[in-house]
Motif scaffolding. Structure first.
Motif, PDB file in Angstrom:
ATOM      1  N   GLU A  60     -90.197  42.519 -11.100  1.00  0.00           N
ATOM      2  CA  GLU A  60     -89.449  43.455 -11.946  1.00  0.00           C
ATOM      3  C   GLU A  60     -87.951  43.294 -11.697  1.00  0.00           C
ATOM      4  O   GLU A  60     -87.152  43.270 -12.639  1.00  0.00           O
ATOM      5  N   ASP A  61     -87.564  43.147 -10.437  1.00  0.00           N
ATOM      6  CA  ASP A  61     -86.148  42.966 -10.110  1.00  0.00           C
ATOM      7  C   ASP A  61     -85.621  41.653 -10.687  1.00  0.00           C
ATOM      8  O   ASP A  61     -84.523  41.607 -11.253  1.00  0.00           O
ATOM      9  N   VAL A  62     -86.394  40.581 -10.579  1.00  0.00           N
ATOM     10  CA  VAL A  62     -85.982  39.297 -11.159  1.00  0.00           C
ATOM     11  C   VAL A  62     -85.819  39.448 -12.670  1.00  0.00           C
ATOM     12  O   VAL A  62     -84.838  38.983 -13.250  1.00  0.00           O
ATOM     13  N   ARG A  63     -86.769  40.118 -13.314  1.00  0.00           N
ATOM     14  CA  ARG A  63     -86.695  40.306 -14.768  1.00  0.00           C
ATOM     15  C   ARG A  63     -85.461  41.115 -15.166  1.00  0.00           C
ATOM     16  O   ARG A  63     -84.752  40.770 -16.113  1.00  0.00           O
ATOM     17  N   GLU A  64     -85.161  42.176 -14.412  1.00  0.00           N
ATOM     18  CA  GLU A  64     -83.964  42.979 -14.699  1.00  0.00           C
ATOM     19  C   GLU A  64     -82.698  42.149 -14.555  1.00  0.00           C
ATOM     20  O   GLU A  64     -81.777  42.257 -15.368  1.00  0.00           O
ATOM     21  N   GLU A  67     -82.319  39.929 -17.538  1.00  0.00           N
ATOM     22  CA  GLU A  67     -81.838  40.680 -18.696  1.00  0.00           C
ATOM     23  C   GLU A  67     -80.342  40.948 -18.591  1.00  0.00           C
ATOM     24  O   GLU A  67     -79.626  40.867 -19.588  1.00  0.00           O
ATOM     25  N   GLN A  68     -79.855  41.247 -17.384  1.00  0.00           N
ATOM     26  CA  GLN A  68     -78.418  41.447 -17.191  1.00  0.00           C
ATOM     27  C   GLN A  68     -77.657  40.168 -17.514  1.00  0.00           C
ATOM     28  O   GLN A  68     -76.621  40.199 -18.182  1.00  0.00           O
ATOM     29  N   ARG A  72     -74.806  38.968 -20.748  1.00  0.00           N
ATOM     30  CA  ARG A  72     -73.518  38.283 -20.565  1.00  0.00           C
ATOM     31  C   ARG A  72     -73.520  36.906 -21.199  1.00  0.00           C
ATOM     32  O   ARG A  72     -72.504  36.436 -21.688  1.00  0.00           O
ATOM     33  N   LEU A  73     -74.674  36.228 -21.134  1.00  0.00           N
ATOM     34  CA  LEU A  73     -74.790  34.865 -21.642  1.00  0.00           C
ATOM     35  C   LEU A  73     -75.938  34.794 -22.637  1.00  0.00           C
ATOM     36  O   LEU A  73     -77.037  34.359 -22.295  1.00  0.00           O
TER      37      LEU A  73
END
Length: 126
Positions: A60-64, A67-68, A72-73
């Protein structure tokens, strides 16, 4: 079903390399199926053990974070499975030290020692 759920693997007997294994993760309250090679699942399990996280929490942290970065890109187009592979390799690369490489027998012109492609140990195991 959580990350400890069903997984299916098959090993190519000619190379010893296993095919993709599926796990169902719970991400943001939804079931998400991810397919990775068993060695990556083992790496994620080890990282989670060391970091006191569940596989679901880490993914979940990797996915968030993906998404961040996508905000930006735009047009990054990276799948979660690919991001997890990059994360696992990056985690262990940061942990690799010269002493650890020496203990593993690396740096002697034999980069396949103790890997699934180590034909010398596969031959001696028979």
């Amino acid at each position: 079903m959580s990350s400890d759920g069903n997984s299916k693997t098959g090993v190519d007997q000619s190379t010893g390399v296993a095919s993709l294994a599926s796990r169902t993760l719970k991400l943001s309250g939804r079931d998400v199926s991810i397919r990775l090679e068993p060695s990556y699942w083992e790496g994620l399990d080890e990282i989670c053990r060391r970091e006191d996280l569940t596989v679901d929490e880490l993914c979940e942290d990797v996915r968030e974070r993906m998404e961040q970065q996508a905000r930006r890109l735009p047009r990054s187009g990276v799948s979660l499975a690919n991001a997890l592979r990059v994360f696992v390799v990056g985690y262990f690369r940061q942990a690799a030290t010269e002493r650890g490489h020496a203990r593993a027998g690396h740096g002697q012109g034999r980069p396949f020692i103790a890997t699934p492609f180590d034909t010398l140990s596969a031959i001696s195991d028979n």
